[in-house]
Motif scaffolding. Structure first.
Motif, mmCIF file in Angstrom:
data_model
loop_
_atom_site.group_PDB
_atom_site.id
_atom_site.type_symbol
_atom_site.label_atom_id
_atom_site.label_comp_id
_atom_site.label_asym_id
_atom_site.label_seq_id
_atom_site.Cartn_x
_atom_site.Cartn_y
_atom_site.Cartn_z
ATOM 1 N N UNK A 135 11.327 5.852 3.672
ATOM 2 C CA UNK A 135 12.163 6.075 5.033
ATOM 3 C C UNK A 135 12.138 4.717 5.939
ATOM 4 N N UNK A 136 13.251 4.586 6.677
ATOM 5 C CA UNK A 136 13.282 3.754 7.595
ATOM 6 C C UNK A 136 13.651 2.274 6.869
ATOM 7 N N UNK A 137 14.070 2.422 5.546
ATOM 8 C CA UNK A 137 14.489 0.958 5.105
ATOM 9 C C UNK A 137 13.598 0.404 4.442
ATOM 10 N N UNK A 138 12.216 0.892 4.253
ATOM 11 C CA UNK A 138 11.065 0.139 3.934
ATOM 12 C C UNK A 138 11.015 0.265 2.266
ATOM 13 N N UNK A 139 10.466 -0.754 1.466
ATOM 14 C CA UNK A 139 10.387 -0.861 0.110
ATOM 15 C C UNK A 139 9.320 -1.731 -0.433
ATOM 16 N N UNK A 140 8.938 -1.529 -1.483
ATOM 17 C CA UNK A 140 8.150 -2.597 -2.156
ATOM 18 C C UNK A 140 8.431 -2.651 -3.711
ATOM 19 N N UNK A 141 8.302 -3.744 -3.998
ATOM 20 C CA UNK A 141 8.732 -4.039 -5.334
ATOM 21 C C UNK A 141 7.541 -4.486 -6.292
ATOM 22 N N UNK A 142 7.470 -4.051 -7.633
ATOM 23 C CA UNK A 142 6.299 -4.314 -8.432
ATOM 24 C C UNK A 142 6.755 -5.310 -9.481
ATOM 25 N N UNK A 143 6.303 -6.190 -9.892
ATOM 26 C CA UNK A 143 6.654 -7.289 -10.957
ATOM 27 C C UNK A 143 5.615 -7.701 -11.890
ATOM 28 N N UNK A 144 6.042 -7.679 -12.803
ATOM 29 C CA UNK A 144 5.011 -8.296 -14.055
ATOM 30 C C UNK A 144 4.939 -9.753 -13.805
ATOM 31 N N UNK A 145 3.728 -10.333 -14.056
ATOM 32 C CA UNK A 145 3.413 -11.608 -13.310
ATOM 33 C C UNK A 145 3.638 -12.745 -14.457
ATOM 34 N N UNK A 146 4.165 -12.400 -15.576
ATOM 35 C CA UNK A 146 4.574 -13.508 -16.523
ATOM 36 C C UNK A 146 3.509 -14.229 -16.963
ATOM 37 N N UNK A 147 1.992 -13.563 -16.656
ATOM 38 C CA UNK A 147 0.869 -14.174 -16.898
ATOM 39 C C UNK A 147 0.778 -15.619 -16.086
ATOM 40 N N UNK A 148 1.416 -15.606 -14.838
ATOM 41 C CA UNK A 148 1.026 -16.586 -13.783
ATOM 42 C C UNK A 148 -0.394 -16.263 -13.381
ATOM 43 N N UNK A 149 -0.716 -14.998 -13.226
ATOM 44 C CA UNK A 149 -2.037 -14.540 -12.570
ATOM 45 C C UNK A 149 -2.677 -13.661 -13.693
ATOM 46 N N UNK A 150 -2.719 -14.229 -14.972
ATOM 47 C CA UNK A 150 -3.334 -13.492 -15.855
ATOM 48 C C UNK A 150 -2.957 -11.929 -16.160
ATOM 49 N N UNK A 151 -2.006 -11.289 -15.886
ATOM 50 C CA UNK A 151 -1.684 -9.993 -16.112
ATOM 51 C C UNK A 151 -1.598 -9.208 -14.832
ATOM 52 N N UNK A 152 -1.963 -9.756 -13.667
ATOM 53 C CA UNK A 152 -1.922 -9.058 -12.534
ATOM 54 C C UNK A 152 -0.380 -8.737 -12.071
ATOM 55 N N UNK A 153 -0.200 -7.573 -11.157
ATOM 56 C CA UNK A 153 1.091 -7.421 -10.571
ATOM 57 C C UNK A 153 1.411 -7.951 -9.361
ATOM 58 N N UNK A 154 2.440 -8.360 -9.200
ATOM 59 C CA UNK A 154 2.857 -8.929 -7.894
ATOM 60 C C UNK A 154 3.659 -7.878 -7.170
ATOM 61 N N UNK A 155 3.385 -7.732 -6.053
ATOM 62 C CA UNK A 155 3.916 -6.739 -5.108
ATOM 63 C C UNK A 155 4.484 -7.383 -3.722
ATOM 64 N N UNK A 156 5.821 -7.135 -3.793
ATOM 65 C CA UNK A 156 6.509 -7.511 -2.349
ATOM 66 C C UNK A 156 6.707 -6.371 -1.614
ATOM 67 N N UNK A 157 6.663 -6.562 -0.265
ATOM 68 C CA UNK A 157 6.926 -5.320 0.668
ATOM 69 C C UNK A 157 7.907 -6.050 1.622
ATOM 70 N N UNK A 158 8.906 -5.361 1.981
ATOM 71 C CA UNK A 158 10.019 -5.618 2.719
ATOM 72 C C UNK A 158 10.933 -4.420 3.265
ATOM 73 N N UNK A 159 11.834 -5.017 4.182
ATOM 74 C CA UNK A 159 12.818 -3.799 4.526
ATOM 75 C C UNK A 159 14.177 -4.131 4.428
ATOM 76 N N UNK A 160 15.003 -3.095 4.244
ATOM 77 C CA UNK A 160 16.443 -3.630 3.983
ATOM 78 C C UNK A 160 17.156 -4.272 5.152
ATOM 79 N N UNK A 161 16.446 -4.369 6.323
ATOM 80 C CA UNK A 161 17.054 -5.198 7.561
ATOM 81 C C UNK A 161 16.941 -6.985 7.012
#
Length: 171
Positions: A135-161
């Motif tokens: 709610x309130x426009x919040x989101x999180x995006x999870x990316x495969x890291x392409x082995x940039x970080x040896x298999x860790x997930x990249x998480x980006x948090x933001x808002x639609x504003x």
């Protein structure tokens, strides 16, 4: 002693009906995004979607209808402007994490020396795993890291504003 008193082959019809009801799948339908299925152990609804030529999962939390509708508004706005959001989210992640990725690259003793990682290379290596809307426009995006970080997930948090709160690695 109690175990020896209980008949392990007995069936309670009322409990059996409750079990059968609990095992049935639960769906939520949105006219724009389609039908989501509840992942009961996580209290999340999920659906496979297409995002910028990638297949990923879209999630929202099991909550009261008002919050569900607000979360789905977030999802709809992201989906309507996928190209813009895909580019801006990846760009934010790259700008926030490129120095860390370079540090990891330098620490990798098993790899041959590579040319220095660029923002465009960073953005092209990561791929979308899932999108979580709130709610309130919040989101999180999870990316495969392409082995940039040896298999860790990249998480980006933001808002639609248009504001981003954080980009980090996990896992």
């Amino acid at each position: 002693m109690l175990v020896s008193l209980i008949d392990t082959d007995s069936k309670d019809q009322a409990l059996q009906e409750i079990l059968e009801q609990a095992q049935k799948p639960v769906f939520y339908h949105d006219d724009t995004l389609g039908t989501f299925e509840l992942v009961k152990g996580l209290d999340l609804f999920e659906k496979t979607i297409q995002w910028s030529n990638e297949e990923c999962l879209l999630y929202f939390n099991l909550e009261e209808d008002e919050k569900i509708n607000d979360s789905l508004r977030t999802a709809n706005q992201l989906m309507q402007e996928q190209a813009k959001w895909d580019s801006s989210i990846k760009s934010f992640a790259a700008n926030q994490l490129i120095d860390l990725a370079k540090d990891w690259q330098e620490q990798d003793e098993s790899a041959e020396k590579q040319e220095e990682l660029t923002l465009n290379q960073f953005m092209s290596r990561i791929s979308l795993e899932s999108l979580h809307v709130y709610p309130e426009g919040e989101f999180e995006v999870y990316y495969h890291d392409g082995d940039l970080f040896w298999g860790h997930v990249i998480i980006v948090a933001g808002n639609i504003n248009g504001t981003f709160h954080d980009a980090h690695i996990a896992g």
